[in-house]
Design a protein around this motif. Structure first.
Motif, PDB file in Angstrom:
ATOM      1  N   ASN A 436       0.862  -1.182   0.000  1.00  0.00           N
ATOM      2  CA  ASN A 436       0.000   0.000   0.000  1.00  0.00           C
ATOM      3  C   ASN A 436       0.897   1.231   0.000  1.00  0.00           C
ATOM      4  OD1 ASN A 436      -3.033  -0.800   0.497  1.00  0.00           O
ATOM      5  ND2 ASN A 436      -1.788  -2.162   1.772  1.00  0.00           N
ATOM      6  N   ALA A 437       0.642   2.133  -0.926  1.00  0.00           N
ATOM      7  CA  ALA A 437       1.514   3.296  -1.068  1.00  0.00           C
ATOM      8  C   ALA A 437       0.700   4.524  -1.422  1.00  0.00           C
ATOM      9  CB  ALA A 437       2.576   3.038  -2.133  1.00  0.00           C
ATOM     10  N   VAL A 454       5.327   7.150   0.242  1.00  0.00           N
ATOM     11  CA  VAL A 454       5.289   6.389   1.488  1.00  0.00           C
ATOM     12  C   VAL A 454       4.769   5.009   1.142  1.00  0.00           C
ATOM     13  CG1 VAL A 454       4.310   6.191   3.797  1.00  0.00           C
ATOM     14  CG2 VAL A 454       4.890   8.447   2.872  1.00  0.00           C
ATOM     15  N   ASP A 456       3.980   0.958   2.487  1.00  0.00           N
ATOM     16  CA  ASP A 456       3.822  -0.063   3.522  1.00  0.00           C
ATOM     17  C   ASP A 456       3.726  -1.412   2.830  1.00  0.00           C
ATOM     18  OD1 ASP A 456       3.591   1.127   6.253  1.00  0.00           O
ATOM     19  OD2 ASP A 456       2.016   2.281   5.256  1.00  0.00           O
ATOM     20  N   ASN A 458       3.269  -5.586   3.645  1.00  0.00           N
ATOM     21  CA  ASN A 458       2.916  -6.585   4.658  1.00  0.00           C
ATOM     22  C   ASN A 458       3.020  -7.980   4.069  1.00  0.00           C
ATOM     23  OD1 ASN A 458       0.707  -4.107   5.170  1.00  0.00           O
ATOM     24  ND2 ASN A 458       1.789  -4.803   6.999  1.00  0.00           N
ATOM     25  N   ASP A 481       7.485  -7.353   7.272  1.00  0.00           N
ATOM     26  CA  ASP A 481       6.693  -6.132   7.099  1.00  0.00           C
ATOM     27  C   ASP A 481       7.666  -4.968   6.940  1.00  0.00           C
ATOM     28  OD1 ASP A 481       4.387  -7.605   7.440  1.00  0.00           O
ATOM     29  OD2 ASP A 481       4.282  -7.222   9.591  1.00  0.00           O
ATOM     30  N   ARG A 483       8.012  -0.474   6.382  1.00  0.00           N
ATOM     31  CA  ARG A 483       7.527   0.900   6.197  1.00  0.00           C
ATOM     32  C   ARG A 483       8.687   1.695   5.589  1.00  0.00           C
ATOM     33  NH1 ARG A 483       4.166   5.043   8.248  1.00  0.00           N
ATOM     34  NH2 ARG A 483       2.515   3.487   8.080  1.00  0.00           N
ATOM     35  N   THR A 485       9.921   5.393   3.269  1.00  0.00           N
ATOM     36  CA  THR A 485       9.689   6.663   2.592  1.00  0.00           C
ATOM     37  C   THR A 485      10.790   6.854   1.558  1.00  0.00           C
ATOM     38  OG1 THR A 485      11.000   7.960   4.158  1.00  0.00           O
ATOM     39  CG2 THR A 485       8.650   7.654   4.660  1.00  0.00           C
ATOM     40  N   ALA A 504      13.862   3.269   5.664  1.00  0.00           N
ATOM     41  CA  ALA A 504      12.949   2.144   5.806  1.00  0.00           C
ATOM     42  C   ALA A 504      13.229   1.391   7.091  1.00  0.00           C
ATOM     43  CB  ALA A 504      13.069   1.198   4.612  1.00  0.00           C
ATOM     44  N   GLY A 635       6.829   8.378  10.578  1.00  0.00           N
ATOM     45  CA  GLY A 635       6.119   7.128  10.335  1.00  0.00           C
ATOM     46  C   GLY A 635       7.026   5.925  10.413  1.00  0.00           C
ATOM     47  N   VAL A 636       8.236   6.034   9.870  1.00  0.00           N
ATOM     48  CA  VAL A 636       9.191   4.929   9.904  1.00  0.00           C
ATOM     49  C   VAL A 636       9.646   4.688  11.339  1.00  0.00           C
ATOM     50  CG1 VAL A 636      11.429   4.098   9.078  1.00  0.00           C
ATOM     51  CG2 VAL A 636       9.926   5.405   7.542  1.00  0.00           C
ATOM     52  N   PHE A 639       6.952   2.971  13.349  1.00  0.00           N
ATOM     53  CA  PHE A 639       6.869   1.574  12.924  1.00  0.00           C
ATOM     54  C   PHE A 639       7.968   0.746  13.606  1.00  0.00           C
ATOM     55  CE2 PHE A 639       8.325  -1.789  10.074  1.00  0.00           C
ATOM     56  CZ  PHE A 639       7.150  -2.451   9.769  1.00  0.00           C
TER      57      PHE A 639
END
Length: 651
Positions: A436-437, A454, A456, A458, A481, A483, A485, A504, A635-636, A639
């Motif tokens: 998902n980006a 960005v 993600d 999984n 998983d 995360r 940028t 990341a 965000g990273v 995570f």
């Protein structure tokens, strides 16, 4: 002898009186007839040789509330009145882009005289030449093809994505529209100019219309060009009697060809004279899209085969296609919605699309398709600062290929706005994982674009990933998983990928690792006598990566199991497919037989070397450091902090 006056004899008898009355009647009637004959002769002579142009122009100007000029008009009496007009013009609406809406060099036709008394009128032998028509809307959205009080009617509210109503057109009163039995138009031009100034020109070499009477279908044919692209069109229309039924949509069956393009339409129009309130089935088929692109006035690839069929509707400034099915270069597609809204003058049009492909190979649109050249496909990042049209698009693809990559179950929501291409959502499956980006590409001075994203991920399968990257077998199994940028300012997509600044965090809270790795990382003396077998569960794994242009580091890098915790750091170069990894065990987590001597794995991805190593003081300090995570994007960092391996000691 005297003179005497002789008086006429008196009329004394009834018979004499009647004779006198008849003489008066005959003389008076004869005189009246003579006057009528003289007047008739004079009228016919005037109609035949006199110029009615100025008179007709004054009456037409008053009726239409626009200036009309007619240089000459002549009428020839008979059972079929013949009317000829030379050099006529109709002024444009106030606020129009040009002075004239219509100019006519020559017009002639015959009208059945008795039909003028009983109506509707019946016309035949219409001939029209050297005609130019300009169709447009003013900046206030007033159409120039409406006259009188109707021309001043405020426009309907602009169409929005939520108000698709193709049957809201208000038709003109057609109840007394004449029947045209046959017509021929030569050397004509019709220009349609949108409210924001774009022009679409139709050139008419010949136009023919033919029908037997008011109750038989009408044949319509055009040989001309659209935006300088040759076009031939034939159509079968409902009879003129149906045209006069203003409450009933008017039936149209049309086919147009241009080069290898064939377009068909079968449907109805609520307001056919204004080409409005149209709804019906449309289909388009072309092997190259050359004519289609030229007609649309667009620059684009001209070797793209296209076929599509769906439901078409046009209402004012709103054009839509729904329920479409077809294929682009053998890539099957369905069109749930394709909407086009004309912008106001000086403003861009707006396109909304919702399209699904069962499969889509983008390499087919990026040049010659050669297996040896697939990895070199690229996309120029040319972001328009004043795009026209603006775009809001949703695209889904079952199977997607780009470059050497293959994805599945892709869903994209994107928009094109001035100077920005925004991806609100990109979701797809790759290597067994779900990605998902979101991101955007923004125009920069000097060309190219600034790209930010960005991502993600999984459930990325480690074994599939290392095979894709060309790694040798790795002693780790499970799913990761991630995360990440990324930022880059480049001119092409491939360059942006290669030169991006990447931050990341990679996480695993399951999976398994080979016990040999734990033993080797801790230099367990028991391995001299017995090599451990099998896999041991991974309690957690965390790696933090920073890279620029494919060159970077992974620090910290930690794996925790019930048999010990491994920490390390790595440097890598994806361009050279090279890496250098140093890892070792934490003494507090291993057995008393472990010497905790670090190991270095270094070299090419496919054939690395494994050697003993040693930790320097700085190296051990780096293993325990977590403050460097503070430099990561928020965000990273968040995570990474959720992973149990975030703390060096596992507490």
């Amino acid at each position: 002898m005297t003179d005497q006056t002789h008086a006429p004899p008196e009329v004394t008898t009834p018979r004499d009186r009647r004779r006198a009355i008849w003489r008066r009647v005959l003389w008076g009637g004869g005189g009246f007839a003579a006057v009528c004959v003289v007047a008739g002769i004079a009228g016919v002579t005037y109609l035949t040789h006199g110029n009615l142009g100025p008179f007709v122009a004054r009456r037409a100007s008053a009726m239409l509330r626009r200036e009309v000029q007619v240089a000459a008009m002549h009428v020839t009496p008979g059972a079929w009145l013949k009317i000829e007009v030379e050099n006529a013009r109709l002024a444009n609406i106030a606020g129009g882009s040009e002075p004239d809406m219509v100019r006519v060099g020559h017009l002639s036709f015959e009208v059945r005289a008795i039909s003028l008394l009983h109506g509707p009128a019946i016309l035949r032998h219409l001939a029209l030449s050297d005609v130019r028509v300009l169709v447009e809307r003013t900046p206030q959205k007033l159409p120039n093809w409406r006259f009188g009080a109707a021309a001043l009617t405020p426009p309907k509210p602009a169409a929005t994505p939520q108000t698709v109503s193709p049957q809201t057109a208000s038709p003109d009163d057609r109840r007394h529209y004449p029947t045209l039995l046959d017509a021929r138009i030569v050397n004509g031009e019709v220009i349609y100019r949108t409210a924001h100034g774009a022009s679409f020109r139709t050139t008419l070499k010949t136009v023919t219309i033919d029908t037997r009477n008011a109750d038989t279908p009408v044949s319509f044919a055009v040989d001309g060009a659209y935006n300088d692209v040759p076009v031939r069109m034939t159509a079968t229309l409902q009879p003129f009697s149906a045209l006069r039924r203003i409450r009933d949509p008017y039936g149209i069956d049309l086919q147009a060809t241009s080069g290898d393009m064939v377009m068909t339409f079968r449907g109805t129009a609520v307001d056919p004279l204004n080409a409005d309130g149209i709804v019906g089935a449309v289909s388009v088929k072309t092997e190259t899209s050359k004519s289609l692109m030229a007609i649309a006035g667009m620059a684009g690839p001209q070797d793209v085969a296209l076929r599509m069929a769906g439901q078409f509707a046009h209402d004012g400034s709103l054009w839509t296609i729904t329920g479409g099915e077809g294929a682009v270069k053998d890539n099957p597609m369905t069109v749930s919605l394709l909407r086009f809204v004309e912008g106001m003058r000086g403003q861009p049009d707006h396109v909304t699309a919702d399209i699904a492909f069962s499969r889509l190979d983008l390499n087919e649109f990026l040049g010659d398709r050669k297996a040896s050249d697939t990895a070199n496909k690229d996309m120029v990042l040319d972001i328009d600062r004043a795009p026209d049209p603006l775009i809001d698009a949703k695209v889904s693809v079952g199977s997607l290929s780009y470059n050497v990559l293959h994805f599945s179950n892709m869903a994209l929501a994107a928009s094109v706005m001035p100077g920005v291409v925004s991806v609100e959502r990109l979701a797809l499956d790759y290597l067994g994982a779900r990605l998902n980006a979101s991101g955007r590409m923004q125009a920069v001075d000097g060309g190219g674009a600034h790209v930010s994203a960005v991502v993600d991920v999984n459930g990325l399968d480690i074994q599939k990933l290392r095979q894709t990257l060309g790694f040798a077998s790795v002693p780790l199994q499970g799913r990761l998983d991630l995360r990440m940028t990324a930022d880059a300012t480049q001119r092409t997509l491939n360059a942006a990928v290669h030169e991006a600044d990447v931050a990341a965090a990679v996480s695993m809270t399951g999976g398994r690792i080979d016990r040999t790795v734990i033993g080797a990382a801790s230099t367990d003396l028991r391995m001299i006598f017995r090599r451990p077998k099998g896999m041991t569960p991974v309690a957690c794994l965390l790696g933090v990566v920073n890279a620029h242009a494919g060159v970077g580091s992974a620090l910290p890098l930690r794996v925790r199991t019930a048999e010990g915790t491994i920490s390390g750091n790595a440097r890598f170069d994806l361009n050279r497919k090279w890496f250098n990894l140093i890892f070792g065990s934490q003494a507090s987590t291993t057995s008393s037989f472990a010497l905790d001597i670090p190991v270095q794995v270094s070299g090419g991805f496919s054939s690395p070397r494994i050697l003993p190593a040693r930790w320097t003081a700085d190296g051990r300090s780096m293993l325990a450091e977590t403050s460097r995570l503070n430099a990561l994007p928020v965000g990273v960092r968040q995570f990474a902090m959720r992973n149990p391996c975030y703390r060096p000691g596992g507490r």
